[in-house]
Scaffold this active site. Sequence first.
Site, PDB file in Angstrom:
ATOM      1  N   GLU B 131     -27.352  57.953 -67.924  1.00  0.00           N
ATOM      2  CA  GLU B 131     -26.600  59.310 -68.160  1.00  0.00           C
ATOM      3  C   GLU B 131     -25.741  58.828 -69.267  1.00  0.00           C
ATOM      4  OE1 GLU B 131     -23.422  60.078 -65.440  1.00  0.00           O
ATOM      5  OE2 GLU B 131     -23.346  62.271 -66.128  1.00  0.00           O
ATOM      6  N   LYS B 205     -27.311  68.918 -66.051  1.00  0.00           N
ATOM      7  CA  LYS B 205     -26.480  68.688 -64.826  1.00  0.00           C
ATOM      8  C   LYS B 205     -25.763  69.946 -64.262  1.00  0.00           C
ATOM      9  CE  LYS B 205     -22.963  65.237 -63.860  1.00  0.00           C
ATOM     10  NZ  LYS B 205     -22.298  64.159 -64.342  1.00  0.00           N
ATOM     11  N   CYS B 246     -26.262  62.135 -62.062  1.00  0.00           N
ATOM     12  CA  CYS B 246     -25.056  61.484 -61.403  1.00  0.00           C
ATOM     13  C   CYS B 246     -24.415  62.316 -60.489  1.00  0.00           C
ATOM     14  CB  CYS B 246     -23.905  61.501 -62.685  1.00  0.00           C
ATOM     15  SG  CYS B 246     -22.794  60.110 -62.056  1.00  0.00           S
TER      16      CYS B 246
END
Lengths: 373, 373
Positions: B131, B205, B246
Amino acid sequence: MKAIWSSTLCSLTGSLTTSVSFISPRSLSILRPAPSFLFFDHRSLPKTYSNNHHHQSRRTTTTTTSMAASFSPEEARVPPAIQMPTPPITKFKIGLCQLAVTADKERNIAHARKAVEEAAQKGAQLVLLPEIWNSPYSNDSFPVYAEDIDAGSDASPSTAMLSEVARLLKITIVGGSIPERCLDKLYNTCCVFGTDGKLKAKHRKIHLFDIDIPGKISFMESKTLTAGETPTIVDTEVGRIGIGICYDIRFQELAILYAARGAHLICYPGAFNMTTGPLHWELLQRARAADNQLYVATCSPARDAGAGYVAWGHSTLVGPFGEILATTEHEEATIISEIDYSQIELRRSNLPLAKQRRGDLYQLVDVQRLNSR
Amino acid sequence: MKAIWSSTLCSLTGSLTTSVSFISPRSLSILRPAPSFLFFDHRSLPKTYSNNHHHQSRRTTTTTTSMAASFSPEEARVPPAIQMPTPPITKFKIGLCQLAVTADKERNIAHARKAVEEAAQKGAQLVLLPEIWNSPYSNDSFPVYAEDIDAGSDASPSTAMLSEVARLLKITIVGGSIPERCLDKLYNTCCVFGTDGKLKAKHRKIHLFDIDIPGKISFMESKTLTAGETPTIVDTEVGRIGIGICYDIRFQELAILYAARGAHLICYPGAFNMTTGPLHWELLQRARAADNQLYVATCSPARDAGAGYVAWGHSTLVGPFGEILATTEHEEATIISEIDYSQIELRRSNLPLAKQRRGDLYQLVDVQRLNSR
């Protein structure tokens, strides 16, 4: 305490000493398709559907940075999640009695009673017993050791003992599980007793343990047992508790559903084995706790290397951050550990997962609760 | 191989080199309420609703011991789960490049390129990056380092490098994530490149990292970033891959949804921190893999104790039994490890969770896939 917990109880329960009943024979008998259409139209469908005439503006608003406002996290649970009720008690001790189980049922009952009494003496206000603690764990034994729980004390000496000891010691007991006979069927059943000794809830294992790992372990509970038909969540003197039995822990949806019904704690009596235990037992307990930000307690029989089914042991209490608070090895042992429900609110404010879910992308439907509305 | 895998590809994808597109602007524009009512009537609602006239017989059949037949496990996913497609390749090597990231973007790009080339030299056919690998991880840096991915190579040197190296080395790259600028918004974005160097998918994300653990860590991605609006799953030369970045890993529903769309592997570029990393990073990876019985691969930046945000590291490959196949510490390192998709089918036959789910009790709705039908 008051600052942390909502002061209003959810409307589902009349009182905290009443089992939470989400579906009744009455409500089942009046199910009709129409209400569900209406429900899905207004509540569970994404805004692109239910507010179809505002479609363009919806697409615009979802690109703002305010996730909670834009992405309908409250719609990630259908029906919407119930706010966790104020627990009757915030801090208390739980006892996990990891018991050696034999072929002698009378001995098992007396032995379990002694363990519960000792746990209560050490301050436990909630005691959890193992899966199938009154009988060997085998398809041959289930019909022989099964008891008719609904028929009362003579027909069910195991639960009669639990009822009596709960009343005498004024504790709550999540009574592990025993084989239950009901008419012509057998179930793997967990009984929850309140401090007055009354049966507050009965959970029949929903997901039967049918696995086959060649050369390692093969077991088919469905050869003798029937699966339960409903999730079980109950308001007790020590908080709102969801119940799962062993293999039930593998199905993450059940834990999500209990969390959405406001559970403080999920209890899983369970007897993982020597193949799946080392890899999965701790993992699953911690994952259910961390993902749903609540307490998870498990209780296993002690390991008997000579038994037909060898239990992994390792009864454990996990906190709402996925942290192991207390655990044991495989021998007979009783864990006494403290639960502090204020930790749930703390973890949920640290990581506000409930506000961050994407109801526009996924929804977990609690089917029976939906149907009972 | 042929005995294990279904020989038919799901109807969702035209070919394995095409990104799986579940929702298009066109399909969004023609959404109307009616089809969803019909769908819920016939498919997703429990049988007690949809087969209302057979209500009594339904109640009878659910008490048989044959769970799979009685409890509609196929209804536990709405729309029904897609059978996992035959992967183009069963065994291959994956490379996880845990990179040291600096404030020098040009250096970060050259450094990442070198790591990808080394992984390919060691046989990796799929390479995963961390990331935010081209920029420090901070709200101050995101606007400065952000690139306009859609505008092409000059506007996005980071992804231009990934495209070129994927084409030259004939490998698939799940390119970690970089800050993306699109019009007036910033995203945390993962690009997937095929062996021809073409951009196959772009994941923004979905769940922004907004957490506050007083005295430990506080971070609010939503101060600068906008959340993505769609799950991302893509058919590549090395199987069907779901992407999460994440914090996305905390939302179990996303992994369930990817599994139901037929993913072989979920890749999570991620930079967990020193507070949540030790407790949750491994736990969440293993839980997503074991619960959904598929591969999970993660890749973190290497730890820089002097950075504003200190990453936990520990990039890992997890198998479909929840077993850690390869992992590393916090220093810069590249993991080369083998993925064997036949293990998925093995684990699913050992523990047939898909057949044992209780669609009569819970359902996970994939909202966008449902709406696109």
